[in-house]
Design an enzyme around this catalytic site. Structure first.
Site, PDB file in Angstrom:
ATOM      1  N   ASP A  38      11.439  10.820  73.725  1.00 53.01           N
ATOM      2  CA  ASP A  38      10.167  11.025  74.409  1.00 53.01           C
ATOM      3  C   ASP A  38      10.361  11.302  75.883  1.00 53.01           C
ATOM      4  OD1 ASP A  38       8.384  10.731  72.424  1.00 53.01           O
ATOM      5  OD2 ASP A  38       7.927   8.628  72.798  1.00 53.01           O
ATOM      6  N   LYS A  60       8.111  17.066  75.446  1.00 49.38           N
ATOM      7  CA  LYS A  60       7.849  18.081  76.456  1.00 49.38           C
ATOM      8  C   LYS A  60       6.364  18.427  76.521  1.00 49.38           C
ATOM      9  CE  LYS A  60      11.391  21.125  77.511  1.00 49.38           C
ATOM     10  NZ  LYS A  60      12.320  22.051  76.896  1.00 49.38           N
ATOM     11  N   MET A 179      -2.321   3.608  80.174  1.00 46.26           N
ATOM     12  CA  MET A 179      -2.931   4.938  80.060  1.00 46.26           C
ATOM     13  C   MET A 179      -4.328   4.963  80.678  1.00 46.26           C
ATOM     14  SD  MET A 179      -1.719   6.010  76.236  1.00 46.26           S
ATOM     15  CE  MET A 179      -1.943   4.424  75.457  1.00 46.26           C
TER      16      MET A 179
HETATM   17  N1  SAH Z   1       5.230   2.239  73.967  1.00 46.30           N
HETATM   18  C1  SAH Z   1       5.100   2.155  75.414  1.00 46.30           C
HETATM   19  C2  SAH Z   1       3.707   2.542  75.888  1.00 46.30           C
HETATM   20  C3  SAH Z   1       3.329   3.968  75.571  1.00 46.30           C
HETATM   21  S1  SAH Z   1       1.764   4.417  76.223  1.00 46.30           S
HETATM   22  C4  SAH Z   1       5.497   0.751  75.872  1.00 46.30           C
HETATM   23  O1  SAH Z   1       5.622  -0.176  75.068  1.00 46.30           O
HETATM   24  O2  SAH Z   1       5.734   0.589  77.076  1.00 46.30           O
HETATM   25  C5  SAH Z   1       2.227   5.118  77.785  1.00 46.30           C
HETATM   26  C6  SAH Z   1       1.694   4.266  78.907  1.00 46.30           C
HETATM   27  O3  SAH Z   1       2.575   3.183  79.159  1.00 46.30           O
HETATM   28  C7  SAH Z   1       1.606   4.987  80.230  1.00 46.30           C
HETATM   29  O4  SAH Z   1       0.432   5.757  80.325  1.00 46.30           O
HETATM   30  C8  SAH Z   1       1.580   3.824  81.189  1.00 46.30           C
HETATM   31  O5  SAH Z   1       0.317   3.198  81.225  1.00 46.30           O
HETATM   32  C9  SAH Z   1       2.546   2.873  80.532  1.00 46.30           C
HETATM   33  N2  SAH Z   1       3.918   3.003  81.075  1.00 46.30           N
HETATM   34  C10 SAH Z   1       5.033   3.301  80.382  1.00 46.30           C
HETATM   35  N3  SAH Z   1       6.117   3.298  81.195  1.00 46.30           N
HETATM   36  C11 SAH Z   1       5.663   2.959  82.424  1.00 46.30           C
HETATM   37  C12 SAH Z   1       6.291   2.770  83.694  1.00 46.30           C
HETATM   38  N4  SAH Z   1       7.612   2.925  83.860  1.00 46.30           N
HETATM   39  N5  SAH Z   1       5.506   2.432  84.747  1.00 46.30           N
HETATM   40  C13 SAH Z   1       4.186   2.268  84.608  1.00 46.30           C
HETATM   41  N6  SAH Z   1       3.546   2.438  83.439  1.00 46.30           N
HETATM   42  C14 SAH Z   1       4.267   2.764  82.361  1.00 46.30           C
END
Ligand code: SAH
Length: 262
Positions: A38, A60, A179
């Site tokens: 991803d 992408k 998100m």
């Molecule tokens: N499966 C992922 C979440 C996917 S949804 C998990 O468990 O972390 C994607 C959302 O995760 C983004 O829109 C944001 O809100 C959050 N996110 C993921 N990585 C992030 C990061 N490094 N910093 C801030 N928010 C993050």
């Protein structure tokens, strides 16, 4: 003639800092024959892959959103590669089952008779606040936390988010919004409308756990303007609740990390 079916591993890559993948996840990255990854994974992890491994970017986002690879296409890809008898890794940001569509991929494998395993990851919902010095619970302050998504299916006419339930859970715990950057002002307005105190401490964290991490702290009502002024872009997480105050009280550690650790 029998052909061997491979296997799919749905692996959580952690939220950004490459050190936050699990030992089991890293071992699989090194052994994989195919890696479908991803956009939000720590890209340094790909340098751990075997030189012969096939690396496929399925995250992408092109200029035109409709050209983004569909979930159905990713599911089909996973199944196809596994049916070739290969060890396939689906490397996903954070944890595969936290807003990661991991279950859809698991069900696609099940339907096609492809064996799969799940390797949980460190979710951004917990790790990003932690890197910003915000613990989601604290014995004296809260006894629960609620993680919710601000992204909704645009085809839905009404909001699927129950704001009065969120406001109620905020009375005993912390709210963590994923998100939610694009609609932050709307979400904050609806939370306040549902009874949340506008002065509740809040923080927004952009690119958490990476060297580019930025944090904006403000009262709930002032947060959207502060975040906009800072020019935040996704990915970002918003934390709402009294635990945000612990950051200034001394839990904020990242800027204090000794560069030359022993
Ligand atoms: N499966 C992922 C979440 C996917 S949804 C998990 O468990 O972390 C994607 C959302 O995760 C983004 O829109 C944001 O809100 C959050 N996110 C993921 N990585 C992030 C990061 N490094 N910093 C801030 N928010 C993050």
């Amino acid at each position: 003639m029998t052909s061997t079916v491979g296997k799919v591993f749905l692996v959580g890559a952690g939220p950004g800092d490459p050190g936050l993948i699990t030992v089991k996840g890293l071992d699989l990255v090194r052994r994989a024959e195919v890696i479908l990854y991803d956009r939000l994974i720590p890209h340094q992890l790909l340098s751990e892959a075997h030189p012969d491994a096939e690396l496929i970017d399925v995250g992408k986002v092109s200029q035109r959103p409709q050209q983004k690879i569909s979930q159905e296409a990713i599911n089909a890809f996973l199944v196809e590669k596994a049916l070739e008898g290969r060890l396939v890794i689906r490397l996903k940001g954070g944890d595969p089952f936290v807003f990661g569509r991991g279950a859809e991929e698991a069900l696609a494998c099940r339907a096609a008779g492809v064996p799969f395993e799940v390797v949980p990851g460190v979710t951004s919902a917990v790790a990003v606040p932690a890197y910003a010095g915000v613990p989601l619970t604290h014995r004296e302050l809260v006894t629960a936390f609620t993680v919710f998504s601000g992204h909704e299916d645009p085809r839905k006419r009404e909001s699927g988010i129950d704001y009065s339930a969120l406001a109620a859970s905020a009375r005993m715990g912390t709210l963590v919004l994923l998100m939610g950057l694009v609609n932050l002002d709307l979400i904050v307005a609806r939370l306040i409308n549902a009874g949340l105190d506008p002065e509740t401490p809040a923080a927004c964290i952009e690119q958490g756990t990476t060297p580019h991490q930025r944090v904006v702290e403000a009262s709930l009502i002032q947060l959207p303007a502060a975040v906009q002024a800072a020019g935040f872009e996704p990915p970002a997480i918003t934390v709402i609740g009294s635990v945000v105050g612990l950051r200034a009280a001394g839990v904020n550690w990242l800027s204090k990390v000794d560069q030359a650790l022993p």
